[in-house]
Design a protein around this motif. Structure first.
Motif, mmCIF file in Angstrom:
data_model
loop_
_atom_site.group_PDB
_atom_site.id
_atom_site.type_symbol
_atom_site.label_atom_id
_atom_site.label_comp_id
_atom_site.label_asym_id
_atom_site.label_seq_id
_atom_site.Cartn_x
_atom_site.Cartn_y
_atom_site.Cartn_z
ATOM 1 N N UNK A 6 26.735 36.605 55.028
ATOM 2 C CA UNK A 6 25.886 35.599 55.673
ATOM 3 C C UNK A 6 24.441 35.654 55.198
ATOM 4 N N UNK A 7 24.052 36.766 54.617
ATOM 5 C CA UNK A 7 22.682 36.911 54.144
ATOM 6 C C UNK A 7 22.503 38.292 53.531
ATOM 7 N N UNK A 8 21.260 38.584 53.133
ATOM 8 C CA UNK A 8 20.973 39.853 52.461
ATOM 9 C C UNK A 8 21.294 41.056 53.346
ATOM 10 N N UNK A 23 12.492 31.543 36.872
ATOM 11 C CA UNK A 23 13.748 31.447 36.117
ATOM 12 C C UNK A 23 14.996 31.759 36.944
ATOM 13 N N UNK A 24 14.859 31.916 38.236
ATOM 14 C CA UNK A 24 16.000 32.377 39.034
ATOM 15 C C UNK A 24 17.227 31.464 38.969
ATOM 16 N N UNK A 25 17.074 30.144 39.004
ATOM 17 C CA UNK A 25 18.269 29.294 38.907
ATOM 18 C C UNK A 25 19.108 29.584 37.663
ATOM 19 N N UNK A 26 18.442 29.895 36.551
ATOM 20 C CA UNK A 26 19.171 30.222 35.323
ATOM 21 C C UNK A 26 19.933 31.534 35.505
ATOM 22 N N UNK A 66 21.443 24.432 46.982
ATOM 23 C CA UNK A 66 21.011 25.741 47.484
ATOM 24 C C UNK A 66 21.668 26.890 46.729
ATOM 25 N N UNK A 67 22.670 26.586 45.939
ATOM 26 C CA UNK A 67 23.330 27.641 45.171
ATOM 27 C C UNK A 67 22.347 28.342 44.236
ATOM 28 N N UNK A 68 21.304 27.611 43.808
ATOM 29 C CA UNK A 68 20.348 28.177 42.854
ATOM 30 C C UNK A 68 19.356 29.142 43.494
ATOM 31 N N UNK A 69 19.452 29.303 44.801
ATOM 32 C CA UNK A 69 18.601 30.302 45.477
ATOM 33 C C UNK A 69 19.447 31.426 46.072
ATOM 34 N N UNK A 70 20.734 31.400 45.808
ATOM 35 C CA UNK A 70 21.626 32.425 46.353
ATOM 36 C C UNK A 70 21.247 33.804 45.805
ATOM 37 N N UNK A 71 20.940 34.739 46.706
ATOM 38 C CA UNK A 71 20.565 36.091 46.288
ATOM 39 C C UNK A 71 19.092 36.255 45.955
#
Length: 273
Positions: A3-5, A174-177, A212-217
């Motif tokens: 559910x989260x970190x 560069x996180x989405x990459x 929102x997948x590009x901010x996962x983690x």
């Protein structure tokens, strides 16, 4: 699965014990020493070649360093990703595919060749080239703005802050990459491939999970980025200053970029890592 970190952290400890938090550590331990040596060495030498210490040159020197270290970074992160996926949720994996990070790379090479151990190289280049440019540029700008000087009693806290914020700026840019790179490197475990390439991975990820997948983690990445990069930059800067002041360092112009501190160069250019 998580559910989260914090929930992820709790679940790993509960299901796999504390050792689960260190899965895949062998690969970074083998590769990071070489990566940092390459990054700071290339960045410092590139700054000397460019001749002038300007924000643009700091970015270009950092980007050059980021590009070259991909040769080690890509296989290292592939092994780390595969090792971390192995036995997820199990205290003792019933069937281990890889014994360690080196065994992981050897098995991938035997099965897929050079192309296999360089899986995700394009996305790694797309991430690391601008990422390290932003990294060194941010450190240079921050150290100059904070006025880091050897006589300043708060020099070390300032260096730590500048290094930590530089790491955060680099990851944010560069996180989405990185999300796509990680998915491509995890793809194919067990012989099942889900993505046909970079764009197919992007398309499927957006369709299933939205933008929102590009901010996962991202949260856990930033929590790690600050202390890691704070200590890295501060250590390199202070070590180079110490060696230069002691007269034992015969390498002029080889220090990280920082304001009046000028750790990576003894004359005109400052280099940052």
């Amino acid at each position: 699965m998580y559910r989260g970190t914090f929930h992820c952290f709790q679940s790993i400890i509960r299901q796999e014990s504390m050792l689960g938090l260190y899965k895949g550590i062998g690969s970074p331990m083998m590769g990071l020493t070489f990566i940092n040596a390459i990054v700071f060495g290339v960045q410092g030498n590139t700054m000397r070649m460019l001749g002038r210490d300007t924000p643009l040159n700091q970015f270009l020197a950092g980007a050059s360093a980021g590009t070259i270290q991909c040769v080690i970074c890509c296989p290292m992160e592939l092994a780390k990703t595969r090792m971390q996926m192995q036995g997820t949720g199990e205290k003792k994996s019933k069937r281990k595919m890889y014994k360690n990070s080196l065994d992981c790379l050897v098995r991938i090479y035997n099965k897929e060749g050079i192309r296999g151990i360089n899986r995700g190289m394009v996305t790694t280049l797309v991430r690391e080239t601008p990422g390290f440019g932003v990294y060194f540029l941010a450190y240079d700008v921050l150290t100059r703005s904070l006025g880091c000087e050897p006589e300043d009693p708060y020099m070390i806290p300032k260096l730590l802050f500048a290094g930590g914020m530089s790491g955060i700026a680099s990851w944010l840019s560069t996180y989405p990459v990185d999300v796509i790179k990680s998915r491509l490197q995890a793809d194919g475990v067990g012989g099942v491939y889900q993505y046909n390439g970079i764009m197919d991975c992007v398309r499927q990820s957006i369709q299933k999970e939205g933008w929102r997948v590009f901010t996962r983690g991202l949260t856990s990445t930033l929590l790690r980025a600050f202390p890691v990069n704070a200590t890295t930059f501060a250590t390199v800067t202070l070590f180079l200053m110490y060696m230069r002041e002691g007269g034992e360092c015969s390498i002029p112009d080889s220090e990280p970029p920082s304001v009046q501190l000028q750790p990576l160069q003894t004359q005109t250019q400052p280099t940052s890592m």
